[in-house]
Design an enzyme around this catalytic site. Structure first.
Site, PDB file in Angstrom:
ATOM      1  CE  LYS A  87      -3.800   0.629   2.436  1.00 20.67           C
ATOM      2  NZ  LYS A  87      -4.397   0.807   3.777  1.00 20.67           N
ATOM      3  CB  ILE A  88       2.450   3.068  -2.433  1.00 23.86           C
ATOM      4  CG1 ILE A  88       3.312   1.812  -2.294  1.00 23.86           C
ATOM      5  CG2 ILE A  88       3.296   4.322  -2.666  1.00 23.86           C
ATOM      6  CD1 ILE A  88       4.205   1.532  -3.483  1.00 23.86           C
TER       7      ILE A  88
END
Ligand code: E4P
Length: 225
Positions: A87-88
């Protein structure tokens, strides 16, 4: 349609993730904070052991530059497993990292999305999922429904393989709206999902059916007849 749990709580995951039709687990540093000072990799190894490889596991990076994000992504995949969705947050640095990591076939969930442009750029950078923050957008008077519809429209118009993973929910009404607006996946706290079963009429219906059966046939289940 896919439903994920937005939690790092082992007890809740153990209790409900395999009973309910849950497709995976999402977390972020604030969700982890609720669990106290965990042993990060051991904690996620445990979550993976509970949910198995069929369900998706989304783990968020904690740093902000392209280089640091990439290093964290490699560490997460090396020390948990290569199926983890990284998750960025969608920032300039985040998008640069997403582009690089996609070249190495990482699974990416682009997160912290409040604006249409963040979502459109994350699709173009190759994100597998984009996570618009439904409640947080509403708090800022941004139309979450319209934003999700715009994402759904762009995905179908330009044939992106990206899916909408709507997040940041505070009640069932928000979740239902996100689904109706075109989110293929939603992530919510188990407590919000469990609210769906709390209506007294549901328990009453179940109890009435059981009582009628017992009165008519007896206190015996069908398989014992
Ligand atoms: C999940 O991917 C998001 O990080 C999360 O849903 C954000 O939720 P919050 O707005 O309740 O912090």
């Amino acid at each position: 349609m896919k439903y994920l749990f937005d939690t790092a709580n082992i007890e809740l995951i153990e209790k409900y993730a395999n009973k309910l039709p849950i497709a995976g687990i999402t977390t972020n540093p604030s969700i982890i904070k609720k669990e106290g000072k965990i042993d990060f990799f051991a904690h996620f190894a445990k979550i993976r052991e509970i949910i198995g490889r069929e369900k998706s596991l989304h783990v968020q990076v904690t740093t902000n530059t392209e280089e640091e994000i990439i290093c964290e992504a490699y560490a997460i995949c090396d020390r948990i497993d290569k199926d983890v969705y990284i998750k960025i947050p969608v920032t300039v640095e985040g998008l640069a990292a997403i582009k690089e990591l996609k070249k190495d076939n990482f699974h990416i969930t682009a997160t912290a999305i409040y604006t249409k442009m963040q979502g459109f750029l994350a699709m173009e950078a190759g994100a597998d999922f984009i996570a618009p923050y439904y409640n947080r957008m509403q708090n800022l008077d941004i139309n979450s429904d319209e934003t999700i519809m715009a994402f759904a429209d762009a995905i179908s118009r330009y044939n992106y393989s990206t899916q909408i993973l709507a997040a940041s929910f505070k009640n069932m009404g928000q979740v239902n709206r996100a689904i109706e607006c075109g989110a293929q996946t939603v992530t919510l706290g188990p407590e919000i999902m469990l609210d769906a079963f709390k209506m007294p009429s549901i328990a009453k219906a179940v109890n009435d059916f059981h009582a009628d059966w017992v009165k008519t046939i007896g206190d015996i289940s069908i398989d014992k007849l």
